[in-house]
Design an enzyme around this catalytic site. Structure first.
Site, PDB file in Angstrom:
ATOM      1  N   GLY A   1      -1.461   3.063  -4.546  1.00 39.70           N
ATOM      2  CA  GLY A   1      -0.329   3.335  -5.621  1.00 39.70           C
ATOM      3  C   GLY A   1      -2.364   2.993  -7.327  1.00 39.70           C
TER       4      GLY A   1
ATOM      5  N   GLN B   1      -4.576   1.969 -15.424  1.00 30.68           N
ATOM      6  CA  GLN B   1      -5.711   1.769 -14.281  1.00 30.68           C
ATOM      7  C   GLN B   1      -6.951   2.524 -14.686  1.00 30.68           C
ATOM      8  OE1 GLN B   1      -3.524   0.782 -11.333  1.00 30.68           O
ATOM      9  NE2 GLN B   1      -5.292  -0.226 -10.968  1.00 30.68           N
TER      10      GLN B   1
ATOM     11  N   CYS C   1      -6.063  -5.659  -5.318  1.00 30.42           N
ATOM     12  CA  CYS C   1      -5.140  -4.511  -7.478  1.00 30.42           C
ATOM     13  C   CYS C   1      -6.879  -3.535  -7.093  1.00 30.42           C
ATOM     14  CB  CYS C   1      -5.350  -4.683  -8.051  1.00 30.42           C
ATOM     15  SG  CYS C   1      -5.110  -3.934 -10.316  1.00 30.42           S
ATOM     16  N   LEU C   2      -6.634  -2.423  -7.435  1.00 34.54           N
ATOM     17  CA  LEU C   2      -8.121  -1.262  -7.930  1.00 34.54           C
ATOM     18  C   LEU C   2      -8.918  -1.382  -9.419  1.00 34.54           C
ATOM     19  CD1 LEU C   2      -6.948   1.709  -6.559  1.00 34.54           C
ATOM     20  CD2 LEU C   2      -8.619   0.091  -5.452  1.00 34.54           C
TER      21      LEU C   2
ATOM     22  N   HIS D   1       4.839  -3.818  -8.270  1.00 39.98           N
ATOM     23  CA  HIS D   1       3.102  -3.454  -8.920  1.00 39.98           C
ATOM     24  C   HIS D   1       2.915  -3.194  -9.841  1.00 39.98           C
ATOM     25  CE1 HIS D   1      -1.128  -4.830  -7.456  1.00 39.98           C
ATOM     26  NE2 HIS D   1      -1.810  -3.969  -8.273  1.00 39.98           N
ATOM     27  N   GLU D   2       2.734  -1.750  -9.098  1.00 37.32           N
ATOM     28  CA  GLU D   2       2.580  -0.334 -10.259  1.00 37.32           C
ATOM     29  C   GLU D   2       3.564  -0.698 -11.957  1.00 37.32           C
ATOM     30  OE1 GLU D   2       0.246   0.256  -7.281  1.00 37.32           O
ATOM     31  OE2 GLU D   2       0.126   0.963  -9.563  1.00 37.32           O
TER      32      GLU D   2
ATOM     33  N   HIS E   1       2.351  -2.693 -14.008  1.00 43.13           N
ATOM     34  CA  HIS E   1       0.866  -2.218 -15.256  1.00 43.13           C
ATOM     35  C   HIS E   1       1.368  -1.448 -15.494  1.00 43.13           C
ATOM     36  CE1 HIS E   1      -2.649  -3.330 -12.281  1.00 43.13           C
ATOM     37  NE2 HIS E   1      -2.442  -2.464 -11.082  1.00 43.13           N
TER      38      HIS E   1
HETATM   39  O1  K2U Z   1      -2.675  -0.303  -8.450  1.00 44.23           O
HETATM   40  C1  K2U Z   1      -3.254  -0.567  -7.757  1.00 44.23           C
HETATM   41  O2  K2U Z   1      -4.561  -1.425  -8.296  1.00 44.23           O
HETATM   42  C2  K2U Z   1      -3.083  -0.477  -6.392  1.00 44.23           C
HETATM   43  C3  K2U Z   1      -2.855  -1.391  -5.657  1.00 44.23           C
HETATM   44  C4  K2U Z   1      -0.974  -1.144  -4.864  1.00 44.23           C
HETATM   45  C5  K2U Z   1      -0.720  -2.288  -4.364  1.00 44.23           C
HETATM   46  C6  K2U Z   1      -0.873  -3.910  -4.640  1.00 44.23           C
HETATM   47  C7  K2U Z   1      -0.448  -4.307  -3.164  1.00 44.23           C
HETATM   48  C8  K2U Z   1       0.278  -4.111  -2.692  1.00 44.23           C
HETATM   49  C9  K2U Z   1       0.859  -3.024  -2.567  1.00 44.23           C
HETATM   50  C10 K2U Z   1       0.181  -1.807  -3.777  1.00 44.23           C
HETATM   51  C11 K2U Z   1      -4.169  -1.549  -4.173  1.00 44.23           C
HETATM   52  O3  K2U Z   1      -4.962  -2.092  -4.858  1.00 44.23           O
HETATM   53  S1  K2U Z   1      -3.796  -0.503  -2.744  1.00 44.23           S
HETATM   54  C12 K2U Z   1      -4.843  -1.187  -1.644  1.00 44.23           C
HETATM   55  C13 K2U Z   1      -3.943  -2.521  -1.712  1.00 44.23           C
HETATM   56  C14 K2U Z   1      -2.686  -3.029  -0.345  1.00 44.23           C
HETATM   57  C15 K2U Z   1      -1.984  -3.250   0.140  1.00 44.23           C
HETATM   58  C16 K2U Z   1      -2.451  -4.392  -0.298  1.00 44.23           C
HETATM   59  C17 K2U Z   1      -3.726  -4.595  -0.649  1.00 44.23           C
HETATM   60  C18 K2U Z   1      -3.889  -3.858  -1.691  1.00 44.23           C
HETATM   61 ZN    ZN Z   2      -2.863  -3.391  -9.558  1.00 41.43          ZN
END
Ligand code: K2U
Ligand code: ZN
Length: 176
Positions: A49, A54, A96-97, A138-139, A142
């Protein structure tokens, strides 16, 4: 297409409330290019996501996609709203990225109903559960200037990625 720089924790843009996208802007080539660039940026960084703040664009736009999960379609959400939260909660390890090298446990509703516009300006109204539902929440955080760290109820689960892989990766999401 372009890989865009990702704003990191501490950048004020991540703490702003994002502005709604004006319907007429959606069809412009510049906005469509932003959507494509966000998908490329998400993929390049192994994310599932990415929210526009971001990439330093304080607008209500989210892209998502996870090839490994058949219940997780490629998705663009514009001006999304969560109109219903289910009663059950799910605890999941999040990252989170915009927060390099950390994971932490977050508890969120396990089922939601979402209203939004898609990349063609058409109305979306759907329910989401599992990783897809968590990612949407989560998104959308943001877009409100919130990070997963803000949602953690037990900071003792905050873990560096190497330690997460060593000690915690096998834990599955728990419905509580
Ligand atoms: O929004 C972002 O920073 C991307 C996130 C999205 C996300 C975080 C937690 C749970 C679901 C989605 C992630 O960095 S994408 C990589 C990821 C995926 C699952 C769990 C942890 C990290
Ligand atoms: Zn995030």
């Amino acid at each position: 297409m372009a890989v865009l720089p990702i704003a990191k924790l501490g950048n004020p843009v991540l703490r702003k409330i994002a502005s709604p996208v004006v319907q007429e802007v959606i069809a412009t080539s510049a906005f469509q290019q932003l959507i494509d660039d966000m998908f490329e940026t998400m993929g390049e960084n192994d994310g599932i996501g990415l929210a526009a703040p971001q990439v330093s664009r304080s607008e209500q736009l989210v892209v998502m996609g996870c090839e490994e999960d058949s219940g997780f379609p490629n998705t663009v959400l514009i001006n999304p709203k969560i109109v219903f939260y289910g009663p059950e909660q799910v605890e999941m390890w999040e990252g989170c990225l915009s927060v390099d090298g950390l994971r932490g446990k977050v508890t969120r509703p396990s089922a939601i109903r979402v209203e939004a516009l898609d990349r063609y300006g058409q109305v979306l109204d759907f329910e989401a559960t599992g990783l897809y539902g968590v990612c949407i929440q989560h998104e959308m955080d943001h877009l409100l200037g919130k990070m997963f760290l803000d949602r953690m109820t037990d900071l003792s689960t905050l873990t560096q990625l190497k330690e997460f892989d060593s000690y915690w990766k096998e834990e599955s999401a728990a419905v509580i």
